[in-house]
Design a protein around this motif. Structure first.
Motif, short mmCIF file in Angstrom:
data_model
loop_
_atom_site.label_atom_id
_atom_site.label_comp_id
_atom_site.label_asym_id
_atom_site.label_seq_id
_atom_site.Cartn_x
_atom_site.Cartn_y
_atom_site.Cartn_z
N SER A 4 -33.30 3.49 -9.28
CA SER A 4 -32.42 2.58 -8.58
C SER A 4 -31.22 2.24 -9.45
O SER A 4 -31.33 2.05 -10.66
CB SER A 4 -33.17 1.29 -8.22
N ALA A 6 -29.39 -0.43 -8.65
CA ALA A 6 -29.20 -1.87 -8.48
C ALA A 6 -29.60 -2.61 -9.76
O ALA A 6 -30.59 -2.27 -10.40
CB ALA A 6 -30.03 -2.37 -7.31
N ARG A 26 -27.58 -6.92 -7.77
CA ARG A 26 -26.23 -6.41 -7.47
C ARG A 26 -26.15 -4.92 -7.71
O ARG A 26 -26.90 -4.35 -8.50
CB ARG A 26 -25.19 -7.12 -8.35
N VAL A 27 -25.24 -4.29 -6.99
CA VAL A 27 -24.82 -2.91 -7.26
C VAL A 27 -23.31 -2.99 -7.46
O VAL A 27 -22.56 -3.08 -6.49
CB VAL A 27 -25.17 -1.96 -6.11
N SER A 30 -21.30 -5.53 -5.31
CA SER A 30 -21.86 -5.68 -3.96
C SER A 30 -23.35 -6.00 -4.02
O SER A 30 -24.00 -5.89 -5.07
CB SER A 30 -21.66 -4.39 -3.17
N PRO A 32 -27.32 -5.14 -3.08
CA PRO A 32 -28.12 -3.93 -2.85
C PRO A 32 -28.25 -3.65 -1.36
O PRO A 32 -28.19 -4.56 -0.53
CB PRO A 32 -29.47 -4.28 -3.48
N THR A 33 -28.45 -2.38 -1.01
CA THR A 33 -28.52 -2.00 0.40
C THR A 33 -29.62 -2.75 1.14
O THR A 33 -29.43 -3.20 2.28
CB THR A 33 -28.77 -0.48 0.52
N ARG A 34 -30.79 -2.91 0.53
CA ARG A 34 -31.90 -3.60 1.20
C ARG A 34 -31.52 -5.04 1.56
O ARG A 34 -31.78 -5.52 2.67
CB ARG A 34 -33.14 -3.58 0.30
N LEU A 36 -28.57 -6.24 2.01
CA LEU A 36 -27.53 -6.23 3.04
C LEU A 36 -28.12 -5.94 4.41
O LEU A 36 -27.75 -6.57 5.42
CB LEU A 36 -26.48 -5.18 2.69
N LEU A 37 -29.08 -5.00 4.48
CA LEU A 37 -29.72 -4.68 5.77
C LEU A 37 -30.53 -5.87 6.27
O LEU A 37 -30.55 -6.17 7.47
CB LEU A 37 -30.61 -3.45 5.61
N ASP A 38 -31.24 -6.54 5.37
CA ASP A 38 -32.03 -7.72 5.76
C ASP A 38 -31.12 -8.81 6.33
O ASP A 38 -31.46 -9.48 7.32
CB ASP A 38 -32.80 -8.27 4.56
#
Length: 269
Positions: A4, A6, A26-27, A30, A32-34, A36-38
């Motif tokens: 990962s 992140a 953070r990435v 931004s 992390p994708t998870r 943001l999806l949640d």
């Protein structure tokens, strides 16, 4: 094996104590994708519950199976869009409901309960009946009125209904504005001596009633406490302080509370 990219947040261990969005990591600059999806999923759920209609027929059937008499009512908002754009119409009773709600009662101890959809129909659908069961056990000196199920309704609608029902007090159980972690939160708004024209300053509110928030038993206890204290004081709202969890003697008995307070109640939906 995938590594990962992140960066973990040093505070992430604290996230097990709360559903608030903390320690997400953070990435770069931004999320992390998870995470943001949640966030996107919770936002979509919050929007959905606002537009989901309350199944009044099923709720009335469940209430009557549990021994509660029911009536139906609706506000002057003709649909959901008008309800959202015209809050004033959600506070006024549709004229077609008045004859059915009018009551000539000699009771001076009547409590009217209104179950309203508000801004989250899942909240009253899931939590109103369990709360009423707990509350009924604690209403020793009150006559519980027929339960009114109201749609496209805001809190102030209960004042007009309570006045028609000759109620000493009215409790509006309503779906609260959905949050990103709480789309099914139920609020209970209590008004003593209801009539059209009451304001938020005349009410007491018990918020976040749901299994993940304030339990049915605790909420019913607070509501019954406030009802009894409102009768003694002759009012609710800024005149009545919820001291149900702090005013106890050494034996655990509730003693008369210190009522006068300048604290304002939360804004109603």
């Amino acid at each position: 094996m995938t590594r990962s990219i992140a960066s973990p947040d040093p505070w992430s261990a604290l996230s097990r104590f709360t559903r608030a969005r903390i320690g997400l990591g953070r990435v770069g600059a931004s999320l992390p994708t998870r995470a943001l999806l949640d966030f996107g999923m919770d936002h979509a759920l919050a929007r959905d519950v606002i537009y989901t209609p309350l199944d009044t027929a099923n709720l009335a059937k469940e209430l009557e199976r549990s021994g509660f008499r029911t009536r139906l009512a609706r506000s002057q908002a003709k649909d959901r869009m008008e309800y959202l754009h015209r809050p004033d119409l959600g506070r006024r009773l549709n004229a077609a409901c008045i004859d059915d709600l009018y009551e000539c009662s000699r009771s001076t101890k009547r409590l009217s309960v209104i179950i309203a959809d508000g801004l989250s129909s899942p909240a009253p659908a899931q939590h109103a009946l369990p709360l009423l069961r707990e509350l009924k056990l604690r209403l020793e000196d009150w006559e519980l009125d027929d339960v009114v199920i109201a749609t496209q309704a805001r809190v102030a609608l209960g004042d007009e209904i309570g006045s028609l029902r000759d109620a000493e007090a009215v409790a509006v159980l309503i779906g609260e504005r959905p949050g990103l972690n709480a789309v099914d939160s139920l609020g209970a708004y209590l008004t003593y001596g209801p009539f059209s024209g009451r304001t938020d300053a005349d009410r007491n509110c018990i918020s976040n009633i749901r299994p993940a928030g304030l339990s049915y038993s605790d909420a019913a206890y607070k509501l019954a406490y406030l009802l009894d204290e409102a009768r003694v004081l002759g009012g609710t709202g800024i005149r009545l302080k919820d001291a149900s969890d702090v005013e106890a003697d050494k034996a655990g008995n509730i003693v008369p509370a210190m009522w006068q307070t300048k604290a304002l109640p939360p804004r109603s939906p």
